[in-house]
Write a protein that holds these residues in place. Structure first.
Motif, short mmCIF file in Angstrom:
data_model
loop_
_atom_site.label_atom_id
_atom_site.label_comp_id
_atom_site.label_asym_id
_atom_site.label_seq_id
_atom_site.Cartn_x
_atom_site.Cartn_y
_atom_site.Cartn_z
N ASP A 83 -11.02 -30.53 -7.42
CA ASP A 83 -10.35 -29.42 -8.10
C ASP A 83 -10.32 -29.64 -9.61
OD1 ASP A 83 -9.91 -28.11 -5.74
OD2 ASP A 83 -7.78 -28.64 -5.58
N LYS A 92 -3.58 -24.02 -11.70
CA LYS A 92 -3.25 -23.43 -10.41
C LYS A 92 -2.00 -22.57 -10.54
CE LYS A 92 -1.70 -25.97 -6.96
NZ LYS A 92 -1.74 -26.92 -5.82
N THR A 94 0.60 -19.94 -8.49
CA THR A 94 1.03 -19.58 -7.14
C THR A 94 1.76 -18.25 -7.21
OG1 THR A 94 3.08 -20.86 -7.42
CG2 THR A 94 1.22 -21.97 -6.34
N GLU A 105 -2.30 -19.27 -3.58
CA GLU A 105 -2.55 -20.00 -4.82
C GLU A 105 -3.89 -19.57 -5.36
OE1 GLU A 105 -2.35 -24.10 -3.49
OE2 GLU A 105 -4.55 -24.24 -3.45
N TRP A 107 -6.74 -20.42 -8.75
CA TRP A 107 -7.12 -21.15 -9.96
C TRP A 107 -7.67 -20.16 -10.97
CZ3 TRP A 107 -6.55 -26.34 -11.06
CH2 TRP A 107 -6.11 -27.14 -10.00
N ARG A 136 -11.84 -19.56 -5.57
CA ARG A 136 -10.68 -20.03 -6.33
C ARG A 136 -9.36 -19.47 -5.81
NH1 ARG A 136 -13.24 -19.44 -12.43
NH2 ARG A 136 -14.94 -20.96 -12.11
#
Length: 220
Positions: A83, A92, A94, A105, A107, A136
């Motif tokens: 990651d 990241k 959420t 979640e 990215w 992602r």
């Protein structure tokens, strides 16, 4: 020499060889590897990628210390490493729906580029969103609590929570291989800035054709 005597002689020779024992230095399998010996496992079938022990070399102690310090398995430590490498410059986020049944979640950059579309459905539900590749995005829970609305070309998948009705993410028509994420459904603390770009969804085909980057936003 008769058959019985010949058989006895052969048995005697085999017994003598066994009694002689292994060569000095222990058994061939157990003796210390010498320079010039073939690599271990040569001639054996290679393990598939991702199987078998890792060759960590000088990093073995650091790897073990990392696992112990963070109390993670080898697989979890590898995921964190991948990651960090694959998502450099990203963080990241959420988020989820209002009732909490749907959680995810994603990215993405801390500085979000958000589209404000004026097509009929985006206007009705104020569907501002930023686009990410599918790789992602991860749905953490609530798959069974999602339902989908489609219309017209049915390419856009407007997913929303069955309980509270909130659409926290969806599959946009412009990027069916990615996700459109609602920035207002992210948890606090990870977004640094938001830039909003208006897009003319009332003339969707023309707007998407003329846009230079929107199609690429779902590419890893």
């Amino acid at each position: 020499m008769g058959r019985a005597e010949a058989g006895a002689a052969r048995r005697s020779r085999r017994g003598g060889a066994a009694a002689a024992g292994p060569p000095p230095g222990g058994s061939r399998r157990g003796r210390e590897k010498k320079a010039g010996d073939p690599p271990a496992g040569q001639g054996e079938r290679a393990l598939p990628p991702g199987r078998g022990p890792w060759e960590l070399g000088a990093q073995s102690e650091r790897w073990a210390a990392f696992q112990e310090r963070h109390r993670v398995s080898c697989e979890e430590a590898a995921r964190l490493l991948l990651d960090a490498y694959e998502y450099r410059g990203l963080i990241k986020h959420t988020g989820g729906c209002h009732c909490g049944a749907v959680r995810f979640e994603v990215w993405a950059s801390p500085d979000l580029h958000v589209f404000n579309c004026n097509c009929s459905i985006c206007t009705k539900k104020q569907n501002r969103h930023f686009i990410v590749p599918a790789s992602r995005f991860k749905l953490l829970k609530g798959a069974e609590n999602l339902t989908t609305y489609t219309f017209n070309t049915h390419r856009a998948q407007h997913t929303f929570c069955k309980t509270c009705g909130v659409q926290s993410f969806y599959t946009p028509r412009s990027n069916p291989d990615g996700y459109g994420i609602a920035p207002h459904c992210l948890d606090d603390g990870t977004v640094h800035s938001i830039v909003i770009e208006d897009i003319n969804g009332k003339e969707w085909e023309k707007a998407v054709k003329e846009h230079k980057t929107i199609r690429d936003m779902s590419k890893p």
